[in-house]
Design an enzyme around this catalytic site. Structure first.
Site, short mmCIF file in Angstrom:
data_model
loop_
_atom_site.label_atom_id
_atom_site.label_comp_id
_atom_site.label_asym_id
_atom_site.label_seq_id
_atom_site.Cartn_x
_atom_site.Cartn_y
_atom_site.Cartn_z
N GLU A 79 0.87 -1.11 0.02
CA GLU A 79 -0.21 -0.20 -0.05
C GLU A 79 0.82 1.33 0.08
OE1 GLU A 79 -3.06 0.05 3.01
OE2 GLU A 79 -3.24 2.12 2.79
N LYS A 263 -6.97 -0.82 11.83
CA LYS A 263 -6.36 -1.36 10.43
C LYS A 263 -4.98 -0.45 10.26
CE LYS A 263 -5.73 -1.64 5.72
NZ LYS A 263 -5.25 -0.67 4.85
N ASP A 279 4.65 -14.55 11.97
CA ASP A 279 3.28 -14.93 11.56
C ASP A 279 2.10 -13.64 11.73
OD1 ASP A 279 0.82 -16.01 11.23
OD2 ASP A 279 1.09 -18.08 12.30
N HIS A 376 -2.10 10.67 0.45
CA HIS A 376 -2.42 9.24 -0.03
C HIS A 376 -2.26 9.26 -1.62
CE1 HIS A 376 -3.35 5.13 0.56
NE2 HIS A 376 -4.14 4.93 -0.34
C1 MEV Z 1 -5.66 3.12 5.42
O1 MEV Z 1 -4.66 2.04 5.10
C2 MEV Z 1 -5.53 3.33 7.17
C3 MEV Z 1 -6.43 4.30 7.66
O2 MEV Z 1 -7.83 4.12 7.18
C4 MEV Z 1 -6.31 4.36 8.87
C5 MEV Z 1 -7.25 4.95 9.88
O3 MEV Z 1 -8.50 5.29 9.52
O4 MEV Z 1 -6.99 5.51 11.03
C6 MEV Z 1 -6.11 5.73 7.18
#
Ligand code: MEV
Length: 422
Positions: A79, A263, A279, A376
């Protein structure tokens, strides 16, 4: 240390810098330079039905000071923006960096028994036979005992069914696996202890397996940043810090947001896990289980304000290893241990928690200020350029043109590429 404009260097220059600064040996640098596809025999021994190898890019996150030491962090991730965000987050914490604590380091193996006549009596028998069980565990895996590890304690729990009747007796063997990932050690010990336990209490062992909800391997990273460092052209630093705190409070309340917030943390953590041959699936499972330990799923991290200091904290189970599993046969994992200058599994765990916290800080900071798309999409420009067919120098040139566009999508990219070629 001079990592200045590291992102502007060629791959060869980056490897040279890491060799010259003592983070990489010549040998590992060559391994990285040659991409080191796995030896056929190794690939065949790791998985079944092996067809080919699946390359993913590996980069390094910079600006990390963990417990006073400078660390260069290898990350394997597909990513765009993860590594940039991580390095940028870590920069805000300098010069003090991250402080970490290893609360404990042991794995948990579960023996799950059912069909017992008297659950409290069976539980008592196990509690009274703890030392015999520990001795049996040592016989089942003598080599870990020789290395100073093995079962250190035993816990028992009775689990009731929905009618409130006891249905399972679970025995936890707490196992010190030293620097290993340890899954095989624990599972071997469990299977070695199983017949003895059944002979003592009757019933039958439904299964025995390591638990990935490993609250005996908790690690904490903390960091702090003076709010004035957060001030941007458009937002006051104290306000931005308050918004980061509010965003974390919100993630504690709403599992829909918590999953995304977490995430972001796992973006960093998984990338280092993969780079070090650990792992990642096991750690993910444990991390999310830990985030639900209070009865509902919430934020893994905490951000608080103490006057003008924004303080971050992340605690997660981190039972990573530096030997065993795939680690010992993956040359890149070994080279990455060298890059990390880690002497023990605990060293890697400390870095991983710091990376998770830096990643979370960057993501939430962007979300509560400019929004995530600005940074991004700027980093996404290169992938988009490749996606529409740009090659060689066209990639950077097209990416630069795309960054000046108000909207970035494949139609715009295709048109720009055509203009570039014309
Ligand atoms: C994207 O890979 C991760 C985010 O969505 C984390 C978040 O929202 O805190 C930007």
């Amino acid at each position: 240390m001079s990592f200045s404009k590291f992102y502007n260097k060629t791959r060869e220059e980056r490897l040279n810098i890491l060799t010259e600064t003592g983070f990489l040996s010549e040998e590992s640098s060559k391994l990285f330079a040659n991409n080191s596809p796995l030896d056929e025999a190794v690939a065949n021994s790791l998985i079944e039905n092996q067809l080919t190898q699946f390359p993913l890019p590996m980069g390094v996150a910079l600006n990390f000071i963990v417990d006073g030491k400078e660390v260069v962090v290898p990350m394997v991730v597909e990513e765009p923006s993860v590594i940039a965000a991580c390095s940028n987050g870590a920069k805000f914490m300098t010069p003090k960096g991250f402080t970490t604590t290893i609360h404990e380091r042991a794995l948990i193996g579960q023996l799950i028994l059912t069909g017992l006549e008297d659950f409290p009596a069976a539980k008592k028998i196990i509690e009274e036979h703890q030392s015999e069980l520990i001795a049996q565990a040592a016989l089942s895996h003598p080599s870990i005992v020789k290395r100073g590890g093995g079962v250190t304690s035993i816990e028992t729990r009775i689990l009731n069914n929905q009618q409130g009747q006891p249905e399972f007796l679970t025995i936890h063997l707490i196992v010190d696996v030293k620097d290993a990932m340890g899954a095989n050690i624990v599972n071997t010990i469990l299977e070695g202890c199983r017949p003895l336990v059944e002979s003592w209490i009757g019933g039958s062992c439904l299964m025995s397996i390591l638990s990935n909800f490993n609250d005996h391997s908790l690690v904490t990273a903390t960091c702090e940043v003076e709010t004035e460092r957060l001030t941007t052209a458009t937002m006051d630093g104290q306000l931005l810090a308050e918004r980061i705190v509010a965003a974390t409070r919100y993630a504690h309340l709403d599992p829909y947001r918590a999953a995304t917030h977490n995430k972001g943390i796992m973006n960093g953590i998984d990338s280092v896990l993969i780079a070090t041959g650990n792992d990642a699936r096991a750690i993910e499972a444990g991390a999310h289980a830990y985030a639900s330990r209070l009865g509902h799923y919430g934020s893994m991290s905490n951000w608080q304000l103490d006057g003008t200091r924004l303080i971050g904290e992340l605690t997660l189970p981190m039972p990573v290893g530096i030997v065993g599993g795939a680690i010992s046969v993956l040359p890149m994992a070994k080279a990455n241990q060298e890059l990390l200058k880690c002497q023990s599994a605990e060293d890697i765990a400390r870095v991983i928690l710091s990376v998770g916290l830096a990643q979370n800080f960057s993501a939430v900071k962007a979300l509560v200020s400019d929004g995530i798309q600005k940074g991004h999409m700027s980093l996404h420009a290169k992938s988009l350029a490749i996606h529409v067919g740009a090659v060689d120098q066209e990639i950077d040139r097209l990416a630069a043109l795309l960054r000046q566009e108000p909207t970035m999508n494949s139609v715009v990219a295709k048109n720009l590429l055509k203009q570039l070629r014309d």
